[in-house]
Design a protein around this motif. Sequence first.
Motif, short mmCIF file in Angstrom:
data_model
loop_
_atom_site.label_atom_id
_atom_site.label_comp_id
_atom_site.label_asym_id
_atom_site.label_seq_id
_atom_site.Cartn_x
_atom_site.Cartn_y
_atom_site.Cartn_z
N TYR A 14 8.16 80.81 66.90
CA TYR A 14 8.29 80.99 68.35
C TYR A 14 8.34 79.66 69.08
CZ TYR A 14 7.25 82.52 73.12
OH TYR A 14 7.31 82.73 74.46
N ARG B 129 16.46 83.96 68.72
CA ARG B 129 15.43 84.99 68.57
C ARG B 129 15.20 85.35 67.11
NH1 ARG B 129 16.97 90.03 71.63
NH2 ARG B 129 15.02 90.73 70.65
N TRP C 19 11.63 78.71 70.33
CA TRP C 19 12.28 79.52 71.36
C TRP C 19 12.20 78.77 72.70
CZ3 TRP C 19 11.63 85.49 71.02
CH2 TRP C 19 11.90 85.92 69.73
#
Length: 561
Positions: A506, A501, A509
């Motif tokens: 992103y 995180r 992720w």
Amino acid sequence: MTLDVERLRKVAQMCLLNKSVRNIAALNGCSPSTAVRIRARLKQAGFSLLEDLNKVSDAELSQKIYARNNIAVDSSKEIEILDKHVLIRRTVNKERNVLVPDFDRIIDECVRSKASIQTAYIDYLEQCKVQNKRPYSRSYFFKLFKAKLKATQDPVVTMYQMHSYGEAVQLDLAGDTLKFIKPDGSAAKLYILVMTWPASYYTYAALIPDMTTASFCEGIVKGLQFFGCKPDCLIIDNAKALVTKHHVGADEIFNEQFSFFMRKLGILIDANNPRSPTSKSAVERTVGIVCDRCLSRLKKEKYQNIEEYSLRLLSLVDQYINKAPFRQRGSDTQRETLFNQYEKLKAHPLPDILPGFTKYYPGIKVPSNYLVNVEGHLYSVPYRFVGKQIDAEVCGSSIVFFHDTKVIAGHLKSISDVPQILPEHMPKGHAALAKKRSMYNTEESILAEAKLQSLELFRLCEIWLNRDGMQKKKACIYSINLYKRNYFNVSLLDEAVRRMRSSTDYRLWNTYTLRKILSEIKDEVMSSDTGRFMTQEDIIEDVLSNPDYTYLRTVKPVKGE
């Protein structure tokens, strides 16, 4: 026609009183021609007044009327007796070229070849033509043929049937039907089901809406409830709803649904030979009585529903058959009395609960997916019965499956096309997969399970679902399973989630990054002298304690960080 003395005197008296020939014949049971002959012979014997008739004895009267030498009849001459109504001519047929049929031979041929009388007469005419002789008229030939046939046949006899009390009940349908007008104005046909105990002739009758197996079975159950007992055997006709196949002298093949239902009742079945109703003569006779005494009254009445109609029929049967005098034994002897005193004591008591009609489906092979098709719907059974033969029962709203008479599964009757599959019927792998699919169908269920495992995991799944929705369902489930399977310590997993995180990209992720970070943390633990990994807090503290990064300690944090 020769009359007995009493009737002869009465006919003679009426002849002398000038009564009409047809009136004399009707009152004395003789033909008009017999009355004419007696009147003519009275005239020839000299009887003109009633007093003359009263003076002679019965023997003398018979002698004068029937003795040929006393009536002066000459068979070689034509005698004309003119009467008010009839002219009798007796002539001798001078042409005697008539072919007399050999009725013994003709009857034998008709019986062996199953030919009709008309065929025999046509053959007789051909013989007359060949032999150039005159034939008998058709009516006279038929009359002599039937008389000869009757003389050669045995008399019609009946066999006395012996029936033991409580042994059997006979079942049959009446030939007549009843017309029922439904509340919507449409007409329906109702059939009359009759059940009779042959020893006491105690009878039950009911109306059924159709001739299906279900209607027969429901009628039988209501009949047993009316009797309050059950027999050893039920004797039936060869109705298609009850008997699938039955040839004369061969064993019968019963409808599987009906046979299964009767086994549940504990009653044997016997079907009479086709076109030979003697084995159920009691109910055959009772059906006629029901039609004569009850249906004639019932047809005059109207009812709103079949139940009321059927109850009225049963009340008429009870009044005019069961409680009526039986076999001229006196007013005290009734079918009901014989049933209660003898029949019911010999019969078997009913169970507390009688089974309803059950549809029976035997010999169903279980496919590899352990889903069985019954009436167009799929139901699961335990997977260990794959490839085996099982039976199914459908009763009301429930379905029960059997193997070797043992219950193996049960379901509520389905009303949709969705298969009914119970988790306990699945192998472990199938059950786990089905459970997982049922657990994670919604975002709420995923977040609830993630929260049970870890707060860090909950935050990660929440971010995933908020940004991408159920597209991230597999990533969430994979991460949850990492926690649930205990392959890694929870603190180690939480640290991996935090490090992933912390990435600003992103796109990284995902579960692949998470597995990579877990591998790095594991290597750290293995190479560390302390046997522990560096957490995010440890890394930050280490950076801040380094003199090269002293300026970071003086920087004021931005509001909101």
